[in-house]
Design a protein around this motif. Structure first.
Motif, mmCIF file in Angstrom:
data_model
loop_
_atom_site.group_PDB
_atom_site.id
_atom_site.type_symbol
_atom_site.label_atom_id
_atom_site.label_comp_id
_atom_site.label_asym_id
_atom_site.label_seq_id
_atom_site.Cartn_x
_atom_site.Cartn_y
_atom_site.Cartn_z
ATOM 1 N N TYR A 168 9.520 -4.694 1.816
ATOM 2 C CA TYR A 168 9.877 -5.409 1.171
ATOM 3 C C TYR A 168 11.390 -4.690 1.527
ATOM 4 N N PRO A 169 11.828 -5.362 2.440
ATOM 5 C CA PRO A 169 13.921 -5.438 2.430
ATOM 6 C C PRO A 169 14.540 -5.705 1.947
ATOM 7 N N LYS A 170 14.027 -7.109 0.934
ATOM 8 C CA LYS A 170 14.929 -8.019 -0.114
ATOM 9 C C LYS A 170 14.943 -7.026 -1.233
ATOM 10 N N ALA A 171 14.122 -6.148 -1.426
ATOM 11 C CA ALA A 171 13.968 -5.054 -2.485
ATOM 12 C C ALA A 171 14.542 -4.489 -3.245
ATOM 13 N N GLN A 172 15.699 -4.687 -1.615
ATOM 14 C CA GLN A 172 17.473 -3.637 -1.654
ATOM 15 C C GLN A 172 17.975 -4.196 -2.777
ATOM 16 N N LEU A 173 18.102 -5.196 -2.600
ATOM 17 C CA LEU A 173 19.342 -6.205 -3.948
ATOM 18 C C LEU A 173 19.052 -5.172 -5.481
ATOM 19 N N TYR A 174 17.501 -4.961 -5.269
ATOM 20 C CA TYR A 174 16.797 -4.595 -7.034
ATOM 21 C C TYR A 174 16.762 -3.132 -7.424
ATOM 22 N N TYR A 175 15.781 -3.401 -6.121
ATOM 23 C CA TYR A 175 15.338 -1.655 -6.473
ATOM 24 C C TYR A 175 16.253 -0.473 -6.896
ATOM 25 N N ASP A 176 17.570 -0.546 -7.185
ATOM 26 C CA ASP A 176 17.650 0.870 -8.052
ATOM 27 C C ASP A 176 18.344 -0.048 -9.274
ATOM 28 N N HIS A 230 9.425 3.776 1.485
ATOM 29 C CA HIS A 230 8.890 3.171 2.080
ATOM 30 C C HIS A 230 8.239 1.936 1.283
ATOM 31 N N TYR A 231 8.919 1.344 0.774
ATOM 32 C CA TYR A 231 8.319 0.507 -0.513
ATOM 33 C C TYR A 231 9.874 -0.870 0.488
ATOM 34 N N LEU A 232 10.426 -0.379 0.730
ATOM 35 C CA LEU A 232 11.770 -1.404 1.018
ATOM 36 C C LEU A 232 11.157 -1.393 2.782
ATOM 37 N N THR A 233 10.454 -0.610 3.581
ATOM 38 C CA THR A 233 9.904 -0.903 4.641
ATOM 39 C C THR A 233 8.887 -2.346 4.681
ATOM 40 N N ALA A 275 -8.204 -0.555 -12.470
ATOM 41 C CA ALA A 275 -7.260 0.633 -11.915
ATOM 42 C C ALA A 275 -7.298 1.067 -13.452
ATOM 43 N N HIS A 276 -6.299 2.733 -13.303
ATOM 44 C CA HIS A 276 -5.488 2.826 -13.988
ATOM 45 C C HIS A 276 -4.006 2.782 -13.515
ATOM 46 N N ALA A 277 -2.699 2.255 -13.909
ATOM 47 C CA ALA A 277 -1.373 2.313 -13.828
ATOM 48 C C ALA A 277 -0.513 3.329 -13.749
ATOM 49 N N GLU A 278 0.059 4.508 -13.661
ATOM 50 C CA GLU A 278 0.467 5.142 -13.476
ATOM 51 C C GLU A 278 2.395 4.934 -12.647
ATOM 52 N N GLN A 279 2.874 5.676 -12.997
ATOM 53 C CA GLN A 279 4.399 5.680 -13.053
ATOM 54 C C GLN A 279 4.391 6.622 -11.111
ATOM 55 N N ALA A 280 5.008 5.545 -10.937
ATOM 56 C CA ALA A 280 5.398 6.392 -9.100
ATOM 57 C C ALA A 280 6.714 7.286 -9.170
ATOM 58 N N ASP A 281 6.964 7.932 -8.114
ATOM 59 C CA ASP A 281 7.949 8.739 -8.065
ATOM 60 C C ASP A 281 8.750 8.122 -7.323
ATOM 61 N N LYS A 282 9.829 6.756 -7.814
ATOM 62 C CA LYS A 282 10.610 5.072 -7.299
ATOM 63 C C LYS A 282 11.449 6.141 -6.158
ATOM 64 N N ALA A 283 12.389 7.111 -5.925
ATOM 65 C CA ALA A 283 12.995 7.519 -5.265
ATOM 66 C C ALA A 283 12.475 8.485 -4.296
ATOM 67 N N MET A 284 11.565 8.838 -4.276
ATOM 68 C CA MET A 284 10.606 10.014 -2.971
ATOM 69 C C MET A 284 10.191 8.366 -2.108
ATOM 70 N N LEU A 285 10.052 6.898 -3.267
ATOM 71 C CA LEU A 285 8.995 6.320 -1.991
ATOM 72 C C LEU A 285 10.073 4.887 -1.615
ATOM 73 N N LYS A 286 10.835 5.001 -1.958
ATOM 74 C CA LYS A 286 12.224 4.458 -1.720
ATOM 75 C C LYS A 286 12.328 3.830 -0.725
ATOM 76 N N PRO A 304 0.728 -1.318 0.224
ATOM 77 C CA PRO A 304 -0.353 0.137 0.239
ATOM 78 C C PRO A 304 1.045 1.391 0.380
ATOM 79 N N GLY A 305 0.567 2.158 -0.902
ATOM 80 C CA GLY A 305 1.065 3.788 -0.799
ATOM 81 C C GLY A 305 0.771 4.379 0.552
ATOM 82 N N PRO A 306 1.628 5.665 0.764
ATOM 83 C CA PRO A 306 1.294 5.995 1.488
ATOM 84 C C PRO A 306 0.327 6.743 1.559
#
Length: 159
Positions: A118-126, A113-116, A100-111, A51-53
């Motif tokens: 899915y911590p293992k996504a740190q391996l490939y998030y960037d 939040h997302y990793l909270t 829904a309608h899929a749209e790009q989100a601000d990956k840098a700004m939500l990093k 869930p997003g913020p």
């Protein structure tokens, strides 16, 4: 004599709204349905979900995947959220189809939040081929179990 058909859809109430919102907030994966731009046929895949913020679901997906190309061609999509429990009939467990309608989100700004979630996504998030998408709700179809069907608006789905 004509037989009168009963509408199986119940009036949306606070209990339905709460259940739909909790399915979204608790989900860590979902089935994503898109339209394949090459064939025009539906295509379904499993994705990670958080869930997003603001409560709107987010996913991190690679541009190398077929579903990312499908979303670029047509951002209309649906998510099936909610999984059957370990026991019993799978149709008795609640699930939500989110149109829904899929749209790009601000990956840098939500990093963070997302990793909270899915911590293992740190391996490939960037990795440069990964993008963060949000699924802006258009409508929801909630099945809370047998005889518990509801139609929900974006306002019903977001707290």
């Amino acid at each position: 004599m004509t037989e009168r058909k009963t509408d199986p859809i119940r009036p949306t109430d606070d209990e339905a709204r709460s259940l739909a919102r909790s399915l979204i907030s608790d989900a860590r994966f979902a089935a994503l349905g898109v339209i394949d731009p090459e064939t025009g046929a539906p295509m379904v895949t499993r994705i990670a979900l958080v869930p997003g913020p603001d409560g709107v679901p987010l996913t991190l997906i690679s541009s190398l995947s077929a579903h990312t190309g499908a979303l670029a061609a047509n951002p209309a999509c649906s998510l099936l959220i909610g999984e059957p429990g370990e026991k019993g009939d799978p149709l008795t467990h609640p699930r939500l189809t989110l149109q829904a309608h899929a749209e790009q989100a601000d990956k840098a700004m939500l990093k963070t939040h997302y990793l909270t979630h899915y911590p293992k996504a740190q391996l490939y998030y960037d990795f440069s081929d990964f993008g963060l998408f949000r699924f802006a709700p258009l409508a929801g179809l909630l099945n809370g179990g047998f005889g518990k069907a509801y139609r929900l608006t974006p306002g019903d789905l977001m707290s």
